[in-house]
Scaffold this active site. Sequence first.
Site, PDB file in Angstrom:
ATOM      1  CG  MET A 323     -63.862  81.679  71.241  1.00 47.73           C
ATOM      2  SD  MET A 323     -62.986  82.958  72.191  1.00 47.73           S
ATOM      3  CE  MET A 323     -64.146  84.320  72.039  1.00 47.73           C
ATOM      4  CD  GLU A 324     -64.767  84.357  75.796  1.00 51.15           C
ATOM      5  OE1 GLU A 324     -64.123  83.298  75.709  1.00 51.15           O
ATOM      6  OE2 GLU A 324     -64.238  85.454  76.030  1.00 51.15           O
ATOM      7  CG  ASN A 325     -67.181  82.196  69.538  1.00 56.74           C
ATOM      8  OD1 ASN A 325     -66.307  83.024  69.397  1.00 56.74           O
ATOM      9  ND2 ASN A 325     -66.982  80.897  69.352  1.00 56.74           N
ATOM     10  CG  HIS A 357     -63.817  80.019  82.054  1.00 52.63           C
ATOM     11  ND1 HIS A 357     -62.878  80.576  82.896  1.00 52.63           N
ATOM     12  CD2 HIS A 357     -63.652  80.643  80.861  1.00 52.63           C
ATOM     13  CE1 HIS A 357     -62.191  81.491  82.235  1.00 52.63           C
ATOM     14  NE2 HIS A 357     -62.640  81.551  80.984  1.00 52.63           N
ATOM     15  CD  GLU A 358     -64.827  79.262  77.560  1.00 56.87           C
ATOM     16  OE1 GLU A 358     -65.087  80.437  77.234  1.00 56.87           O
ATOM     17  OE2 GLU A 358     -63.664  78.876  77.783  1.00 56.87           O
ATOM     18  CG  HIS A 361     -66.021  84.368  79.186  1.00 55.13           C
ATOM     19  ND1 HIS A 361     -65.378  85.474  79.686  1.00 55.13           N
ATOM     20  CD2 HIS A 361     -65.066  83.403  79.067  1.00 55.13           C
ATOM     21  CE1 HIS A 361     -64.094  85.188  79.866  1.00 55.13           C
ATOM     22  NE2 HIS A 361     -63.884  83.941  79.508  1.00 55.13           N
ATOM     23  CD  GLU A 380     -60.549  85.003  79.578  1.00 55.74           C
ATOM     24  OE1 GLU A 380     -61.003  84.069  80.268  1.00 55.74           O
ATOM     25  OE2 GLU A 380     -60.870  85.177  78.384  1.00 55.74           O
TER      26      GLU A 380
HETATM   27 ZN   LIG Z   1     -62.213  82.782  79.376  1.00 59.10          ZN
END
Ligand SMILES: [Zn+2]
Length: 697
Positions: A323-325, A357-358, A361, A380
Amino acid sequence: APVAGGAAMAMLQLLLVTHLIVATCSSQQAAGLRGAAVPALVSVPMPTITADSPDQFRGKLRLPRFALPSHYELHFRPDLMSYTFSGVVAITVVVLAPTRFLVLNVMELTIDRASIHFKLSQCLVPTEVVFFKDDQIMVLGFRKELPLGEGVLRVHFNGTLNHEMMGFYRSKYQYKGKTTHMAVTQFQPVYAWRCFPCWDEPAFKAKFKVTLEVSSEMVALSNMPISSEIVRGSMRIIHFEESPLMSTYLVAMVVGIFDFVEDVTSKGTKVRVYTEVGKSSQGKLALDVGVKSLDFYNDYFGTPYALAKLDMISIPEFNWMGMENYGLITFHPTVFLFDGPSTTSTKLQEIAVLVAHELAHQWCGNLVTMEWWNHLWLNEGFATWMSYQAVDSFFQKWNILLDFLENTMSTLKLDSIAGSHPIEVEIHHINEIVRIFDDIIYIKGASILQMIHSYIGAERFQIALKKYIQKYAYSNAKTEDLWVVLEEETGEPFKDFMSTWTKQPGFPIINIKHKGKGIQVEQAQFVLDGSSRAGLWDVPITLRCSSSTNKFILKHKHDNFDVCGERERGGNIWIKLNVNETGFYRVKYDKEIKTRLQNALEANEFSSMEKIGILENSLMLSISREDTLASLLCIAYTCREVADYNVLTHIQAITITVYHVSIDATPNLVADIKKLVTKILLPPTLYVMSHFQSLRH
Ligand SMILES: [Zn+2]
């Protein structure tokens, strides 16, 4: 006080103003209110929906926009013994249009009604506090219309550190040989309101200033670096710096006891990987990829990473992979930690792609955020596409773009069955949002970006992306906004033609044959069960006529193109559509073109990726009865001598599929097909055996 989200909350609840509420405002301001006429005891009537009733806000997908937040001051005190937390939020709200209401999201919190007040030039207390559980909103009704301009809404609340892996929750972890709990947040997509009252939509960006009160042995993390801390007895009060403008779903907090490894990027950003105590060395791969990714994206997007630090942390009980917080990314340990020599190379690649990926973001999602969840693919699809570009540049020998192709090919299958949905997915109720995170959004989204990237060229694509990021930084974008930037940058008509890819499900099959001096190209919707559908696309087509490459956009049902003409046909020229398999479509060649393509395949004219593409294309055509099984076997047979493990895997899977199909479809031919399958599989088997033998020596 009643708990928002309890069963009783389904019913309208009205609050009588008491002296307690007034007491929370300063005495001078409160005096005026105390003297004001407030309603006497209000009974609970059948809801009548009038412009002046809180009921007008029920059943709406989005929050009203007459009053919006600009700043949140959040103070939390999580208690890991009782699994509870208490909190105070002070939200700077700008009233933009005449209203006597404030409408915001809240759920599963015990709101201290007596604490609610809205301070403008004077201090106002709501005369009504109404919760609508189905809509997950709290409506604050004030006696009079609110003055336009800025005010501060203050609310005290309590909650449970739940065990549901959403909102503010507790996760088990190991410390000194014992199982204990950390407190951690997961707010995407719509769980921030389980932690604090807020305007929980991605478009309502605000600045956040978090304070955590924790026992002094704990590590407390949030999006931003620590600005100051005070020790008070056994507790530490930790103030974090104010964040830039960001969406609520990206706010994060973690409290527990951890180890970490750290490094810095070439621009001096401090990157840390936090793990359970004693496991920090397992975070070294993630740290390495994290630092490399920040440098890569800083350069690619031309806009530097917005925060002073980046933390990544392994959360043992976590419902997502990552999760990219903003500035505090959470990961599931199984796809984040590197367990020494026992970690397979596939696992290493998985970790690298996920971390990249994260990290992507932090730009595509955090800096530029989708306006609403129907544009989720902008977050995404982009992060997915970028992660493969990044990892390919860090670890070239992995040939990670082949994995990207494998994902695209399985999503082509998924998207060719009835019940697929468009990339821009329609949302009717908030509860649907959590279910939209699927391969159509992630992989098809990434694949159509790959198609554009390949069609307009890497350089022009990157320039356009830089502009897109600059234009929408600290703000929100819709799908059309991306097309407008691409159109301005390239002069290609993206605005019209890309909506055919994002607003309808499925993809086309392109039929190609020679006509006159060139080729005739025709499209139809590709459906795996062979049925017919009416989809029509603007298809950016790339093709090779032996050594030369051509491209054009097919905008109609069929069209003629003056390429690969008669002159070339006279020679030994072959045609292949979909150069490097970057297009999201399938191709059906007429007999003559197919024969020449097969000859070129035999002459080893294609890369491994193209061979896999040709094999899979042929498989999908025969499943949908667009082509025969014989034709598929012929292609597989032509490829059998290939010395490439990835291609061989496909040959093996295809021949075995054909064998299984023949058991039902053509039982009298099973014996012959078995012989043929054995013949096709023999060269790959010998190749793999010799490969293993050479490894032994
Ligand atoms: Zn993502």
